[in-house]
Write a protein that holds these residues in place. Structure first.
Motif, PDB file in Angstrom:
ATOM      1  N   ILE A 115       0.832  -1.204   0.000  1.00  0.00           N
ATOM      2  CA  ILE A 115       0.000   0.000   0.000  1.00  0.00           C
ATOM      3  C   ILE A 115       0.864   1.249   0.000  1.00  0.00           C
ATOM      4  CG2 ILE A 115      -1.657   1.321   1.361  1.00  0.00           C
ATOM      5  CD1 ILE A 115      -2.899  -0.951  -0.135  1.00  0.00           C
ATOM      6  N   THR A 116       1.941   1.220   0.808  1.00  0.00           N
ATOM      7  CA  THR A 116       2.793   2.401   0.928  1.00  0.00           C
ATOM      8  C   THR A 116       3.513   2.685  -0.377  1.00  0.00           C
ATOM      9  OG1 THR A 116       3.076   1.917   3.270  1.00  0.00           O
ATOM     10  CG2 THR A 116       4.643   3.433   2.269  1.00  0.00           C
ATOM     11  N   GLU A 117       4.041   1.643  -1.040  1.00  0.00           N
ATOM     12  CA  GLU A 117       4.771   1.857  -2.278  1.00  0.00           C
ATOM     13  C   GLU A 117       3.859   2.315  -3.416  1.00  0.00           C
ATOM     14  OE1 GLU A 117       6.704  -1.795  -3.024  1.00  0.00           O
ATOM     15  OE2 GLU A 117       8.263  -1.511  -1.498  1.00  0.00           O
ATOM     16  N   ASN A 118       2.614   1.849  -3.443  1.00  0.00           N
ATOM     17  CA  ASN A 118       1.708   2.222  -4.531  1.00  0.00           C
ATOM     18  C   ASN A 118       0.980   3.530  -4.272  1.00  0.00           C
ATOM     19  OD1 ASN A 118       2.368  -0.107  -5.879  1.00  0.00           O
ATOM     20  ND2 ASN A 118       0.640  -1.279  -5.032  1.00  0.00           N
ATOM     21  N   ALA A 119       0.690   3.852  -3.033  1.00  0.00           N
ATOM     22  CA  ALA A 119      -0.135   5.020  -2.731  1.00  0.00           C
ATOM     23  C   ALA A 119       0.632   6.314  -2.895  1.00  0.00           C
ATOM     24  CB  ALA A 119      -0.690   4.912  -1.306  1.00  0.00           C
ATOM     25  N   VAL A 120       1.911   6.324  -2.496  1.00  0.00           N
ATOM     26  CA  VAL A 120       2.670   7.583  -2.508  1.00  0.00           C
ATOM     27  C   VAL A 120       2.849   8.115  -3.929  1.00  0.00           C
ATOM     28  CG1 VAL A 120       4.900   8.617  -1.963  1.00  0.00           C
ATOM     29  CG2 VAL A 120       3.779   7.098  -0.318  1.00  0.00           C
ATOM     30  N   PRO A 121       3.304   7.305  -4.915  1.00  0.00           N
ATOM     31  CA  PRO A 121       3.406   7.848  -6.280  1.00  0.00           C
ATOM     32  C   PRO A 121       2.067   8.290  -6.846  1.00  0.00           C
ATOM     33  CG  PRO A 121       4.656   5.804  -6.075  1.00  0.00           C
ATOM     34  CD  PRO A 121       3.837   5.924  -4.839  1.00  0.00           C
ATOM     35  N   GLU A 122       1.028   7.527  -6.562  1.00  0.00           N
ATOM     36  CA  GLU A 122      -0.293   7.895  -7.079  1.00  0.00           C
ATOM     37  C   GLU A 122      -0.769   9.218  -6.495  1.00  0.00           C
ATOM     38  OE1 GLU A 122      -4.743   5.965  -7.102  1.00  0.00           O
ATOM     39  OE2 GLU A 122      -2.976   4.648  -7.113  1.00  0.00           O
ATOM     40  N   LEU A 123      -0.544   9.419  -5.194  1.00  0.00           N
ATOM     41  CA  LEU A 123      -0.928  10.691  -4.570  1.00  0.00           C
ATOM     42  C   LEU A 123      -0.116  11.842  -5.164  1.00  0.00           C
ATOM     43  CD1 LEU A 123      -1.260   9.677  -0.817  1.00  0.00           C
ATOM     44  CD2 LEU A 123      -3.072  10.336  -2.372  1.00  0.00           C
ATOM     45  N   THR A 124       1.186  11.640  -5.380  1.00  0.00           N
ATOM     46  CA  THR A 124       2.037  12.702  -5.940  1.00  0.00           C
ATOM     47  C   THR A 124       1.556  13.098  -7.328  1.00  0.00           C
ATOM     48  OG1 THR A 124       3.913  11.845  -4.672  1.00  0.00           O
ATOM     49  CG2 THR A 124       4.399  13.321  -6.511  1.00  0.00           C
ATOM     50  N   ALA A 125       1.265  12.072  -8.164  1.00  0.00           N
ATOM     51  CA  ALA A 125       0.784  12.369  -9.516  1.00  0.00           C
ATOM     52  C   ALA A 125      -0.563  13.085  -9.469  1.00  0.00           C
ATOM     53  CB  ALA A 125       0.670  11.074 -10.321  1.00  0.00           C
ATOM     54  N   ALA A 126      -1.461  12.692  -8.556  1.00  0.00           N
ATOM     55  CA  ALA A 126      -2.770  13.336  -8.452  1.00  0.00           C
ATOM     56  C   ALA A 126      -2.627  14.795  -8.056  1.00  0.00           C
ATOM     57  CB  ALA A 126      -3.634  12.583  -7.442  1.00  0.00           C
ATOM     58  N   PHE A 127      -1.739  15.078  -7.095  1.00  0.00           N
ATOM     59  CA  PHE A 127      -1.510  16.476  -6.700  1.00  0.00           C
ATOM     60  C   PHE A 127      -0.949  17.286  -7.861  1.00  0.00           C
ATOM     61  CE2 PHE A 127      -1.341  14.896  -2.188  1.00  0.00           C
ATOM     62  CZ  PHE A 127      -2.458  15.602  -1.765  1.00  0.00           C
ATOM     63  N   ASP A 128       0.020  16.697  -8.612  1.00  0.00           N
ATOM     64  CA  ASP A 128       0.594  17.411  -9.751  1.00  0.00           C
ATOM     65  C   ASP A 128      -0.469  17.706 -10.802  1.00  0.00           C
ATOM     66  OD1 ASP A 128       3.056  17.393  -8.571  1.00  0.00           O
ATOM     67  OD2 ASP A 128       3.766  15.593  -9.612  1.00  0.00           O
ATOM     68  N   LEU A 129      -1.344  16.738 -11.072  1.00  0.00           N
ATOM     69  CA  LEU A 129      -2.402  16.953 -12.056  1.00  0.00           C
ATOM     70  C   LEU A 129      -3.344  18.075 -11.613  1.00  0.00           C
ATOM     71  CD1 LEU A 129      -3.406  13.340 -13.178  1.00  0.00           C
ATOM     72  CD2 LEU A 129      -2.372  15.131 -14.569  1.00  0.00           C
ATOM     73  N   ALA A 130      -3.701  18.088 -10.331  1.00  0.00           N
ATOM     74  CA  ALA A 130      -4.588  19.140  -9.843  1.00  0.00           C
ATOM     75  C   ALA A 130      -3.918  20.505  -9.966  1.00  0.00           C
ATOM     76  CB  ALA A 130      -4.963  18.858  -8.392  1.00  0.00           C
ATOM     77  N   ARG A 131      -2.609  20.578  -9.622  1.00  0.00           N
ATOM     78  CA  ARG A 131      -1.887  21.866  -9.691  1.00  0.00           C
ATOM     79  C   ARG A 131      -1.762  22.334 -11.138  1.00  0.00           C
ATOM     80  NH1 ARG A 131       3.100  22.699 -11.004  1.00  0.00           N
ATOM     81  NH2 ARG A 131       3.621  20.478 -10.801  1.00  0.00           N
ATOM     82  N   ILE A 132      -1.348  21.423 -12.036  1.00  0.00           N
ATOM     83  CA  ILE A 132      -1.141  21.814 -13.432  1.00  0.00           C
ATOM     84  C   ILE A 132      -2.465  22.173 -14.093  1.00  0.00           C
ATOM     85  CG2 ILE A 132      -0.320  20.982 -15.654  1.00  0.00           C
ATOM     86  CD1 ILE A 132       1.655  19.216 -14.095  1.00  0.00           C
ATOM     87  N   SER A 133      -3.531  21.413 -13.766  1.00  0.00           N
ATOM     88  CA  SER A 133      -4.846  21.725 -14.356  1.00  0.00           C
ATOM     89  C   SER A 133      -5.299  23.103 -13.906  1.00  0.00           C
ATOM     90  CB  SER A 133      -5.863  20.659 -13.951  1.00  0.00           C
ATOM     91  OG  SER A 133      -5.491  19.399 -14.448  1.00  0.00           O
ATOM     92  N   GLY A 134      -5.069  23.437 -12.637  1.00  0.00           N
ATOM     93  CA  GLY A 134      -5.421  24.778 -12.165  1.00  0.00           C
ATOM     94  C   GLY A 134      -4.623  25.855 -12.891  1.00  0.00           C
ATOM     95  N   ASN A 135      -3.316  25.621 -13.105  1.00  0.00           N
ATOM     96  CA  ASN A 135      -2.512  26.589 -13.844  1.00  0.00           C
ATOM     97  C   ASN A 135      -3.003  26.734 -15.277  1.00  0.00           C
ATOM     98  OD1 ASN A 135      -0.936  26.927 -11.576  1.00  0.00           O
ATOM     99  ND2 ASN A 135       0.608  25.407 -12.203  1.00  0.00           N
ATOM    100  N   LEU A 136      -3.390  25.590 -15.872  1.00  0.00           N
ATOM    101  CA  LEU A 136      -3.858  25.640 -17.253  1.00  0.00           C
ATOM    102  C   LEU A 136      -5.178  26.393 -17.369  1.00  0.00           C
ATOM    103  CD1 LEU A 136      -3.013  24.675 -20.040  1.00  0.00           C
ATOM    104  CD2 LEU A 136      -4.319  22.572 -19.653  1.00  0.00           C
ATOM    105  N   VAL A 137      -6.079  26.195 -16.383  1.00  0.00           N
ATOM    106  CA  VAL A 137      -7.339  26.933 -16.394  1.00  0.00           C
ATOM    107  C   VAL A 137      -7.093  28.421 -16.201  1.00  0.00           C
ATOM    108  CG1 VAL A 137      -9.500  27.261 -15.148  1.00  0.00           C
ATOM    109  CG2 VAL A 137      -8.704  24.969 -15.629  1.00  0.00           C
ATOM    110  N   ALA A 138      -6.070  28.793 -15.382  1.00  0.00           N
ATOM    111  CA  ALA A 138      -5.768  30.207 -15.152  1.00  0.00           C
ATOM    112  C   ALA A 138      -5.221  30.875 -16.394  1.00  0.00           C
ATOM    113  CB  ALA A 138      -4.771  30.330 -14.003  1.00  0.00           C
ATOM    114  N   VAL A 139      -4.579  30.112 -17.310  1.00  0.00           N
ATOM    115  CA  VAL A 139      -4.060  30.695 -18.537  1.00  0.00           C
ATOM    116  C   VAL A 139      -5.188  31.126 -19.470  1.00  0.00           C
ATOM    117  CG1 VAL A 139      -2.705  30.190 -20.624  1.00  0.00           C
ATOM    118  CG2 VAL A 139      -1.882  29.450 -18.400  1.00  0.00           C
ATOM    119  N   GLY A 140      -6.342  30.442 -19.388  1.00  0.00           N
ATOM    120  CA  GLY A 140      -7.460  30.736 -20.284  1.00  0.00           C
ATOM    121  C   GLY A 140      -7.885  32.187 -20.262  1.00  0.00           C
TER     122      GLY A 140
END
Length: 743
Positions: free
Chosen positions: A70-95
C-alpha cells in the motif's frame, strides 16, 4: 526362573487382551464418556493454542507485506494526483489571459505559457499509472481542459484578426460618412435654393431672366428635392445602424441591425433610381455601393461583428467548461487523495494494531495454555459434573414427594445425561398412570354434561320452532287481513252494481201500459237505455269478480308454491306484496297513512327466484317501513319537523334496477330511522326495537337468510329521524346448489 517368567508373560498377555476386549466393546460409547471428554477438552485446548500461535505468525507476515505494498503504490499515485490538480489549475488560469489579450504581443506571451503548461500536463499524464474510476475521470478531465485551452487559443487568434478588420471598417465608415455628407448636403441646399429663386450653383442650369416661378417650381423639381432628403435620411440611418453593430455584445442582436440596414439600402436604391438623369446620381451611386460593401459582404461589418461575438460567446462557454472540468477534476483528486490516504493510514494503523495485538495474543495464549490445562479439570469436574449430579438429586427428591409434574433437563450425552433420561422415562410412566385415572373420571363427567346439553339444545330448538311458527302465523294474519281488504272492494262494487240493476229492472216494469200491455215509442227508448245500463253493470260486475278471482288465485299460488326457483316478474312481485303489507298494516291500524311510491325499472323483467320467499322479504320490509313512518309522523319519537327535506307526509318508496349481472331492490321510508348503535344488530335473531307484543325479532333475520340463500346481500343505511333504506342485491343467475348450501 524360567517358569516365573512365563507366568508373568501369560498374565501380561491376558491383561492386554482383556483391556483390548473392553475397549472394543465400549468403543461406540467412548465419545460420551466423561473421562474421554475431559481428555479431548484438554487436548483441544493445547491444539488451539498451537494453531493460534501459527495463525498469529502468519498474520504478522501478511500484514507486513500488505503495508509495504500500500505504501509503495499510494505515494506515487498521490504525488501524480496532486501534480495533475496543480497543473490543471494553472492551465485553467491561462485561459482568461488568452481571452483578454488585446494585442498580438500579449497573445503570443499567453500562448507560450499555455503551451508550456500543456506540455507539463502531458508529461504527468503519461507517467500517471493509477487505476480506478477516479483515475479514469482525472485523465479524461485533464485532456478536456487541455483541449479547451487549445480552443481558446484558436478563438482568440481569430478574434484578434476580426478586431483588426473591424477597426479598418470603422475607419472606412467614418470617411464614407463624411463623403456622403459632402455630396448630399450641398446638393440638397442647391435644390432648395433653386426651388426658391430659380438659381443654381451652375449658371448653365439656372432659370433665365424673366422666368416665371411656375416655370422652375415644378413637381419634378420638388420630387428631386424630396428624394435627396430621403437619401440623406436613409444614408444616415444606414451609417448609424452599421456603426451600432460595432458596440453590440451579443451575436443574436446583429441580425436585426442587418435587416434594418438592408431596408435602408433598398430605399436608397429606389431613391437613386428616382434621380435618373440627375447629375448627383452619378456621384452618389459609387458611395452607396461602397457603403453596402462595407456592411453586407462576407468581410463586411455585420459578418465581422457577428463572428467576433459568436467566437467571444464560444470563448466564455469554453472557459466555463474548463473551470467546471477543473472543479470536477479537483473533486476526483480529492476522492483519490482521501481514498489513498485512508487506505494508507488504515493499512498502517491496522498493521501496527495487528502486530501489537498479535504479540499480546501470543503471550496470552501461552499463559492460558498452561493455566487452562489446570483449570479445565477442576472446573469441568467440580462445576459441571457435580452440578448435574446435585440437579438429579433434587429432582429425585421431588418425585419421591409426589410432584410428578416436576421436570428437569440434564444437558449432555454422558453417563449423567443417561441417568437423567432414565429418570424422565420413570416420571412419564408414573404421570401416564395418574392421567389415565383422571381421564376416566373426566370422561364420565363429560358424558353426564353432554346429556344435559343435548336436552337443553332440544328444548331450545322446540322453543325456536314455536317462535318461528308464531312469526309465520302473524305474517299469515297480516296477509289474510290485506286479502280481505282487497276482496272487500270488488264485493262492494258488485253489491252496488247489483242494486243499481234491480232499480233499472223496476223502471222496465213501469214502462209497459198496465191495461193494454203495449209499449209506446218513448217506452222503447227507455228500454234500450236501461238495457245498455244493465250491460254496463254486468260488465263491471264481471270485471270485479275477475279481480277478486285474481287475488284469490295469487294467494293460492303463494300458499301452494313448490318452494323451488321460478321465473318471476320482480316488479309485479314488489307491487303486489307491498300493497298486501300496507293493507295488512292498515287492518291493524286503520289510521295509518302512507304514500306508496314505485320507481320500478321495466327492464328488470323476470328473474329466477322462489316467489314465496322473496315475497316474504318484501312483506317484512314494507311492514317495518309502515311501522317506522307511523311512529315518526305521529310524533311518538323526538325527531325533526315533518317538513324536513321537503317531504309533506309519510312516504315509502320501492325501487328496482338491473345490470347485466345483478338485480337490486330498495325499500326507503322517511320514518323514524334506526339508531346508529343498533344498526349492526338488526339482522341478529330475536333482536327487535319494537315492543314485545309487536315483534319477535325474526323478520329481518329470516329475510336476510332468504337473500343470502339466493346468493345475494342485504344492507341498510339509516339516519335517525330522517330515513331508512334497505338494499337487496342478488345475482341474475341463481347460484349452484353447493354454493347455496355453503353460504
Amino acid at each position: 526362573m524360567a517358569l516365573t517368567g512365563n507366568r508373568w508373560a501369560r498374565a501380561a498377555g491376558d491383561a492386554i487382551r482383556a483391556d483390548w476386549d473392553w475397549l472394543l466393546a465400549n468403543l461406540p460409547a467412548l465419545p460420551r464418556r466423561i473421562a474421554t471428554q475431559m481428555y479431548l477438552g484438554i487436548g483441544g485446548a493445547l491444539v488451539m493454542t498451537l494453531l493460534a500461535g501459527t495463525v498469529a505468525l502468519i498474520s504478522f507476515e501478511v500484514v507486513g507485506r500488505f503495508q509495504t505494498q500500500i505504501t509503495e503504490n499510494a505515494v506515487p499515485e498521490l504525488t501524480a494526483a496532486f501534480d495533475l490538480a496543480r497543473i490543471s489549475g494553472n492551465l485553467v488560469a491561462v485561459g482568461p489571459r488568452l481571452a483578454s489579450a488585446d494585442s498580438p504581443e500579449q497573445f503570443d506571451l499567453a500562448a507560450e505559457e499555455a503551451a508550456a503548461v500543456r506540455a507539463e500536463l502531458d508529461a504527468v499524464l503519461a507517467g500517471f499509472a493509477g487505476q480506478g474510476e477516479d483515475v479514469a475521470q482525472i485523465r479524461q478531465l485533464s485532456a478536456a481542459i487541455s483541449q479547451d485551452i487549445a480552443q481558446l487559443e484558436d478563438d482568440q487568434r481569430q478574434i484578434l484578426e476580426l478586431n483588426a478588420r473591424a477597426a479598418l471598417i470603422s475607419d472606412q465608415i467614418a470617411l464614407l460618412r463624411d463623403d456622403l455628407a459632402g455630396l448630399l448636403g450641398p446638393a440638397i441646399d442647391d435644390q432648395l435654393f433653386f426651388l426658391a429663386t430659380g438659381i443654381r450653383d451652375d449658371p448653365a442650369l439656372s432659370a433665365g431672366p424673366g422666368t416665371q416661378i411656375g416655370d422652375y417650381l415644378t413637381s419634378e423639381e420638388l420630387n428631386v428635392y424630396r428624394r435627396l432628403t430621403d437619401l440623406q435620411a436613409d444614408a444616415n440611418i444606414a451609417v448609424q445602424v452599421l456603426a451600432s453593430a460595432f458596440i453590440l455584445d451579443q451575436a443574436a442582436a446583429v441580425e436585426p441591425l442587418r435587416e434594418r440596414f438592408e431596408a435602408a439600402a433598398e430605399r436608397m436604391q429606389l431613391g437613386l433610381a428616382g434621380l435618373a438623369g440627375h447629375p448627383i446620381q452619378g456621384l452618389l451611386a459609387p458611395a452607396f455601393g461602397q457603403l453596402q460593401g462595407l456592411a453586407l459582404t462576407e468581410a463586411g461589418g455585420f459578418d465581422t461583428m457577428e463572428n467576433k461575438l459568436r467566437i467571444t460567446q464560444q470563448q466564455a462557454d469554453t472557459m466555463s467548461h474548463s473551470q467546471a472540468s477543473a472543479g470536477i477534476l479537483g473533486l476526483h483528486v480529492d476522492n483519490l487523495v482521501r481514498a489513498a490516504s485512508g487506505d494508507a493510514a488504515s493499512a498502517s494503523m491496522d498493521a501496527s494494531n495487528s502486530i501489537q495485538v498479535g504479540r499480546l495474543f501470543l503471550f496470552a495464549i501461552t499463559a492460558l495454555a498452561v493455566a487452562g490445562g489446570l483449570l479445565i479439570a477442576w472446573l469441568y469436574v467440580g462445576r459441571v459434573i457435580t452440578a448435574r449430579i446435585d440437579q438429579l438429586a433434587v429432582w429425585m427428591r421431588r418425585l419421591a414427594g409426589g410432584d410428578l409434574e416436576a421436570r428437569e433437563v440434564v444437558a449432555g450425552n454422558d453417563e449423567i445425561a443417561e441417568l437423567g433420561e432414565t429418570l424422565e422415562v420413570f416420571r412419564r410412566h408414573a404421570l401416564e398412570v395418574q392421567r389415565l385415572n383422571l381421564v376416566e373420571e373426566l370422561a364420565q363427567q363429560l358424558q353426564e354434561n353432554n346429556k344435559e346439553l343435548e336436552a337443553a339444545v332440544a328444548e331450545l330448538r322446540r322453543a325456536q320452532g314455536q317462535i318461528v311458527a308464531q312469526e309465520k302465523l302473524a305474517a299469515l294474519g297480516e296477509l289474510t287481513a290485506a286479502v280481505a281488504h282487497e276482496i272487500r272492494n270488488p264485493l262492494n262494487f258488485i253489491k252496488n252494481f247489483s242494486e243499481a240493476s234491480e232499480e233499472l229492472l223496476e223502471e222496465l216494469g213501469d214502462v209497459a201500459d198496465p191495461e193494454s200491455g203495449e209499449i209506446d215509442e218513448e217506452g222503447r227508448e227507455i228500454i234500450v237505455e236501461v238495457a245498455t245500463d244493465l250491460e254496463d253493470n254486468l260488465e263491471r260486475i264481471r270485471n270485479h269478480c275477475q279481480r277478486a278471482e285474481n287475488i284469490v288465485t295469487n294467494m293460492l299460488r303463494m300458499g301452494r308454491g313448490s318452494g323451488e326457483l321460478q321465473a318471476t316478474d320482480i316488479n309485479h312481485l314488489i307491487s303486489l306484496h307491498a300493497k298486501l303489507a300496507f293493507q295488512g298494516a292498515r287492518s291493524k291500524d286503520p289510521d295509518l297513512q302512507a304514500d306508496l311510491a314505485y320507481e320500478l325499472d321495466p327492464d328488470v323483467g323476470q328473474v329466477m327466484v322462489i316467489p314465496q320467499d322473496m315475497g316474504r322479504v318484501i312483506l317484512n320490509l314494507v311492514s317495518n317501513a309502515c311501522y317506522a313512518v307511523d311512529e315518526r309522523w305521529r310524533g311518538t319519537i323526538a325527531g325533526p319537523a315533518p317538513s324536513n327535506g321537503g317531504e309533506s307526509g309519510p312516504r315509502i318508496r320501492l325501487m328496482s334496477a338491473k345490470d347485466p349481472e345483478n338485480v337490486e331492490i330498495r325499500v326507503r321510508d322517511n320514518g323514524s330511522g334506526i339508531p346508529a348503535d343498533v344498526v349492526d344488530k338488526i339482522f341478529n335473531p330475536f333482536f327487535t326495537t319494537k315492543p314485545t307484543d309487536q315483534g319477535t325479532g325474526l323478520g329481518l333475520s329470516i329475510s336476510n337468510d332468504i337473500v343470502v340463500r339466493r346468493g345475494g346481500t342485504m344492507s341498510v343505511e339509516s339516519e335517525p329521524g330522517q330515513f331508512t333504506e334497505f338494499t337487496i342485491r342478488f345475482p341474475v343467475e341463481p347460484p349452484l346448489a353447493g354454493a347455496v348450501e355453503a353460504s
